[in-house]
Scaffold this motif. Structure first.
Motif, short mmCIF file in Angstrom:
data_model
loop_
_atom_site.label_atom_id
_atom_site.label_comp_id
_atom_site.label_asym_id
_atom_site.label_seq_id
_atom_site.Cartn_x
_atom_site.Cartn_y
_atom_site.Cartn_z
N TYR A 103 -2.30 2.37 8.67
CA TYR A 103 -1.89 3.05 7.44
C TYR A 103 -1.72 4.55 7.68
O TYR A 103 -0.72 5.14 7.28
CB TYR A 103 -2.93 2.80 6.35
CG TYR A 103 -2.61 3.46 5.03
CD1 TYR A 103 -1.72 2.88 4.15
CD2 TYR A 103 -3.21 4.67 4.68
CE1 TYR A 103 -1.42 3.48 2.95
CE2 TYR A 103 -2.92 5.27 3.48
CZ TYR A 103 -2.02 4.68 2.61
OH TYR A 103 -1.73 5.28 1.41
N PHE A 148 0.85 -1.18 0.00
CA PHE A 148 0.00 0.00 0.00
C PHE A 148 0.88 1.23 0.00
O PHE A 148 2.05 1.17 0.38
CB PHE A 148 -0.87 0.02 1.26
CG PHE A 148 -1.82 -1.12 1.35
CD1 PHE A 148 -3.06 -1.04 0.75
CD2 PHE A 148 -1.47 -2.26 2.05
CE1 PHE A 148 -3.94 -2.10 0.85
CE2 PHE A 148 -2.35 -3.32 2.13
CZ PHE A 148 -3.59 -3.26 1.54
N HIS A 168 -3.99 1.33 -3.67
CA HIS A 168 -4.24 2.21 -2.54
C HIS A 168 -5.61 1.94 -1.94
O HIS A 168 -6.08 2.63 -1.07
CB HIS A 168 -4.05 3.68 -2.93
CG HIS A 168 -4.79 4.08 -4.17
ND1 HIS A 168 -4.14 4.45 -5.31
CD2 HIS A 168 -6.10 4.12 -4.44
CE1 HIS A 168 -5.03 4.71 -6.24
NE2 HIS A 168 -6.22 4.52 -5.73
N ILE A 180 -7.67 -0.23 0.37
CA ILE A 180 -7.33 -1.13 1.47
C ILE A 180 -8.17 -2.42 1.47
O ILE A 180 -7.63 -3.52 1.65
CB ILE A 180 -7.45 -0.36 2.81
CG1 ILE A 180 -6.26 0.61 2.88
CG2 ILE A 180 -7.42 -1.31 3.99
CD1 ILE A 180 -6.29 1.54 4.04
#
Lengths: 240, 231, 45, 228
Positions: free
Chosen positions: A232, A39, A194, A196
């Motif tokens: 994140y 990510f 990107h 999740i």
């Protein structure tokens, strides 16, 4: 898992883009059979990393060893092992589906491509359009064919760069099924995204790339998506 | 051996794609014919035309080749197909040679059609006895134009004004080809009026120039193409 | 003779203009650089 | 700081050298046959050599860049191409003006002049290519490849008056040198001084030009730093 040497071994990788540093001392190990999702915010260097791993781009310093092959010395051996799926089609629109696959089959030195081609076309549900020019396909069909193209030589390692971006429902369904197949088939996969939810759905390990470095990584026992979101933001949030 | 197979497959792919649309071939051919017709208007009288006819022929072929070379990497840039090729376990110079061979084939096809028309338009007497010499000149020049043009086309495709850049880079580099091709074609077209020994000496010089040029630039292209397409 | 002089005048003029351009540009760039360095220093303190 | 002083000194030395050589040119004896016109040679020859040398530097630095990927070579190659082009322009302009009294026309399609013009066009193309590649990462590689290709014009131009019989004066042929006719000593000295000072001048320009590129990059870096 820790006993076997890592399958893909990246050590202090630097990539300068003009005078800007895109990757800055990135180190990462990936084991055989692992499904790693990376990510990171836009511009973190995810695409650059995958392009370097697939020998498309060069790098400034550091070392990459894939299955025992040093990437700069034996690029051809590595290219045989990898498949690359991105939102770029990599298909010729003036050729039909079969010609496209046959052409790439020759490029990959596949001994009897006919069987492999019809097998793949059935898998991506395009068998009925085999002899139609790719330019006449809908975007979703083109993307399915593009997936078939990437898997033609039955690669052990598959890189996916934002593979779900822009896919229609049908194509992402096909891709979902395939990803599950790969996990069973002991393939090694690295995917960047990107998103999740999608990223966590298949992966068995995750990493966060930010500012040209791996700032977080975890193998096995992955957190659920809500927990991961807070992780994140903690690691990459200020840059996102 | 697999190197040759790769080149064959790449060339075959280009030819299939081109024959399906015929965009490039048609425009090259029409352009070559148009140039000839335009020259006829520009120069008027037939005696003036005769003096410059071999120059005219090569200007027409040159601009036609420019048109084709501009397009030779366009298919690869669409949908990033060049990335697809670079992912394949093939030698990168195979991409270079395949593109040079494809442009050689397309240019030769155009010339095969345009040359008889040119003969009907501008050359009254026959030079058929030395046709084979003309073919050698065409082949050597086409090789030169293709090996240089492919390399420069790969460079110019990366610039902001793609198709404007190619002529600027390409034309001054191929001046030696133009000179040698025009001079030797002139010799062949006027063969009957020249004493034979001098004719053979002169034509060998020009053919040798073409051959040396071809070899130098095939080597330069082979050695540097990788740097042009890599990232 | 006048051609001779004109030729050399033209050639030296071109070279002189080029030297002038480089020196002038370098002076401007040097000034900009010093200015920017000061700005950076001020921002850091 | 030390670099800057060296470059200044170089500049000064080349200017003084050029003045000294101009002086020696006018002191040198008049040619028996050609008279004052022959004096052109002292200046024309050294000035004509420099672009060849500059383009040779482009060629070598292009190869070195592709081999080493050191940006230094790219900067030198670009600077050298620009300087070569400027001096070549001066040369073409002098040649054109000078053709008028010697041949009676402004422009002659004579091999040496024509090939010099083609060389000029090629390196003008080189500079255009430099400006039209937006991608800074790709630019050095593309210009380096073209720098290698464009070099073909240099030997062709250099050899042109040997390959084709032309009106362009040819000073150095083996026969002439063997007979000691090429140039006598008194004419050699000013030529060599001039050549040396032109070379110094070129090196000085190259240093300044590369310095200029470095300064521009440094400024850009600082601007990025402040902006970010």
């Amino acid at each position: 898992m820790s006993k076997t040497p890592p399958f893909i071994c990246i050590d202090s990788l630097d990539k300068d883009f003009g005078r800007r540093k895109v990757l800055n001392g990135l180190s990462l190990d990936v084991c055989k059979g692992e499904f790693l999702t990376i990510f990171g915010p836009n511009g973190a260097g995810k695409t650059t990393l995958l392009r370097i791993l697939s020998t498309l781009s060069g790098f400034s310093s550091g070392s990459i060893v894939i299955d025992g092959f040093e990437i700069k010395e034996n690029p051809a051996e590595i290219r045989e092992k990898i498949g690359f799926i991105s939102h770029n089609l990599l298909l010729y629109k003036d050729l039909n589906a079969y010609e496209n696959l046959r052409f790439y089959g020759k490029m990959y030195n596949i001994p009897s491509p006919e069987n492999r081609i019809s097998e793949l076309l059935q898998k991506v549900e395009l068998d009925h359009r085999k002899f139609d020019v790719v330019g006449s396909f809908s975007r979703g069909m083109q993307q399915r064919l593009s997936i078939a193209r990437a898997l033609l030589h039955n690669p052990e390692i598959i890189f996916l760069d934002e593979p779900f971006s822009g896919l229609d429902v049908h194509a992402s369904g096909v891709l979902d099924d395939m990803l599950e197949d790969f996990k069973k088939g002991n393939h090694t996969l690295i995917m960047t995204t990107h998103n999740i939810e999608i990223g966590l759905a298949h992966a068995n390990s995750v990493a966060i790339l930010s500012g040209g470095k791996i700032v977080y990584s975890k193998r096995g026992n992955l957190p659920d998506s809500d927990d991961f979101k807070s992780i994140y933001y903690e690691y990459a949030g200020d840059k996102a | 051996m697999s190197y040759l197979r790769h080149i064959m497959a790449l060339v075959q792919k280009d030819i299939i794609a081109e024959l399906r649309t015929k965009e490039m071939l048609n425009s090259m051919l029409i352009f070559a014919l148009l140039t000839m017709v335009m020259f006829n208007f520009a120069f008027g009288s037939s005696s003036a035309m005769k003096a410059v006819s071999s120059g005219l022929l090569w200007i027409a072929f040159l601009f036609a080749s420019l048109l084709g070379l501009n397009r030779i990497f366009v298919h690869e840039k669409d949908e990033n197909c060049l990335d697809g090729l670079m992912l394949c376990p093939i030698d990168r110079s195979a991409i270079y040679f395949s593109k040079a061979i494809s442009s050689f084939i397309f240019l030769s096809l155009v010339e095969i059609i345009a040359l008889p028309i040119f003969t009907i338009f501008f050359i009254q007497e026959s030079f058929l006895s030395h046709l084979w010499l003309l073919i050698i000149i065409l082949v050597l020049s086409n090789i030169g134009l293709s090996v240089v043009g492919t390399l420069l086309s790969a460079i110019s495709i990366n610039t902001k004004a793609r198709d404007l850049m190619l002529p600027i880079l390409f034309l001054p580099v191929i001046v030696p080809i133009l000179v040698a091709a025009v001079k030797s074609t002139e010799l062949v077209l006027s063969v009957s009026s020249i004493d034979t020994q001098q004719f053979w000496i002169d034509i060998t010089v020009w053919l040798r120039t073409l051959a040396i040029y071809d070899i130098i630039f095939a080597l330069v292209g082979f050695l540097t193409f990788e740097y042009v397409i890599e990232e | 003779m006048s051609y001779f002089e004109a030729a050399y005048f033209a050639a030296w003029l071109i070279l002189f203009l080029y030297v002038f351009y480089i020196e002038r540009k370098l002076a401007v760039l040097g000034r900009d650089l010093n200015h920017l360095k000061e700005v950076v220093k001020r921002e850091k303190s | 700081m030390k670099d800057r002083v060296t470059r200044r000194l170089l500049g000064m030395a080349s200017f003084i050298g050029i003045f000294i050589s101009l002086y020696t040119v006018f002191r040198a004896p008049l040619d028996k046959n050609l008279g004052i016109v022959q004096k052109i040679f002292y200046i024309h020859f050294p000035v004509a050599i420099v672009p060849y040398f500059a383009f040779f530097v482009v060629f070598v630095c292009s190869i070195l860049y592709l081999k080493t990927r050191d940006r230094k070579w790219d900067k030198i190659a670009y600077a050298s191409a620009e300087i070569g082009l400027v001096i070549d322009t001066a040369l073409l302009v002098t040649g054109t003006i000078f053709n008028k009294p010697t041949w009676g026309v402004w422009w002659v399609w004579e091999p040496r002049i024509t090939t010099s013009l083609i060389m000029w066009l090629l390196y003008a193309g080189y500079l255009m290519l430099h400006f039209s590649v937006g991608d800074i990462e790709r630019r050095p590689r593309l210009t380096a490849v073209f720098g290698i290709v464009a070099f073909i014009s240099v030997p062709i131009s250099f050899m042109s008056i040997r390959w084709w019989r032309t009106a362009h004066p040819l000073i150095f042929t083996p026969a002439k040198i063997a007979l000691g006719e090429a140039l006598d000593m008194q004419m050699w000295i000013p030529t060599l001084i001039f050549l040396a000072s032109m070379t110094l001048f070129y090196v000085y320009l190259l240093g300044q030009r590369v310095n200029m590129i470095n300064l521009q990059e440094e400024i850009q870096d600082l601007k990025d730093e402040i902006g970010g």
